[in-house]
Design a protein around this motif. Structure first.
Motif, PDB file in Angstrom:
ATOM      1  N   MET A 174     -35.053 -11.939 143.769  1.00  0.00           N
ATOM      2  CA  MET A 174     -35.319 -13.072 142.882  1.00  0.00           C
ATOM      3  C   MET A 174     -35.588 -12.592 141.453  1.00  0.00           C
ATOM      4  O   MET A 174     -35.107 -13.193 140.487  1.00  0.00           O
ATOM      5  N   ALA A 175     -36.324 -11.497 141.302  1.00  0.00           N
ATOM      6  CA  ALA A 175     -36.601 -10.948 139.979  1.00  0.00           C
ATOM      7  C   ALA A 175     -35.305 -10.486 139.324  1.00  0.00           C
ATOM      8  O   ALA A 175     -35.086 -10.705 138.125  1.00  0.00           O
ATOM      9  N   SER A 176     -34.444  -9.888 140.095  1.00  0.00           N
ATOM     10  CA  SER A 176     -33.154  -9.434 139.585  1.00  0.00           C
ATOM     11  C   SER A 176     -32.321 -10.636 139.134  1.00  0.00           C
ATOM     12  O   SER A 176     -31.705 -10.615 138.068  1.00  0.00           O
ATOM     13  N   TYR A 177     -32.301 -11.662 139.947  1.00  0.00           N
ATOM     14  CA  TYR A 177     -31.559 -12.885 139.603  1.00  0.00           C
ATOM     15  C   TYR A 177     -32.136 -13.520 138.333  1.00  0.00           C
ATOM     16  O   TYR A 177     -31.394 -13.934 137.449  1.00  0.00           O
ATOM     17  N   ASP A 178     -33.472 -13.596 138.249  1.00  0.00           N
ATOM     18  CA  ASP A 178     -34.124 -14.180 137.066  1.00  0.00           C
ATOM     19  C   ASP A 178     -33.777 -13.398 135.807  1.00  0.00           C
ATOM     20  O   ASP A 178     -33.497 -13.972 134.759  1.00  0.00           O
ATOM     21  N   SER A 179     -33.781 -12.066 135.896  1.00  0.00           N
ATOM     22  CA  SER A 179     -33.465 -11.266 134.716  1.00  0.00           C
ATOM     23  C   SER A 179     -31.988 -11.432 134.350  1.00  0.00           C
ATOM     24  O   SER A 179     -31.630 -11.400 133.180  1.00  0.00           O
ATOM     25  N   TYR A 180     -31.113 -11.637 135.323  1.00  0.00           N
ATOM     26  CA  TYR A 180     -29.687 -11.845 135.071  1.00  0.00           C
ATOM     27  C   TYR A 180     -29.473 -13.182 134.361  1.00  0.00           C
ATOM     28  O   TYR A 180     -28.694 -13.278 133.420  1.00  0.00           O
ATOM     29  N   VAL A 181     -30.173 -14.219 134.805  1.00  0.00           N
ATOM     30  CA  VAL A 181     -30.026 -15.552 134.231  1.00  0.00           C
ATOM     31  C   VAL A 181     -30.578 -15.599 132.802  1.00  0.00           C
ATOM     32  O   VAL A 181     -29.997 -16.244 131.926  1.00  0.00           O
TER      33      VAL A 181
END
Length: 58
Positions: A49-56
């Motif tokens: 989720m943290a990876s996805y948030d940083s990508y977004v």
């Protein structure tokens, strides 16, 4: 004669107790393993989720 019967019964009780303890320890070990696996899965999801948030956000 009665003493012999008491010793046999007592031995049987002791064996049952140790069998129960072994079974109990096995169940505790399995429960602990499931808790560890659940914790690892939770951490993996948090990283994802943290990876996805940083990508977004970038």
């Amino acid at each position: 004669m009665q003493t012999k019967n008491w010793q046999v019964e007592n031995l049987s009780d002791i064996e049952e107790y140790f069998d129960y303890q072994k079974k109990k320890n096995s169940k505790q070990a399995k429960r602990k393993w499931r808790e560890i696996e659940a914790f690892k899965e939770q951490k993996r999801m948090q990283r994802e989720m943290a990876s996805y948030d940083s990508y977004v956000t970038h």
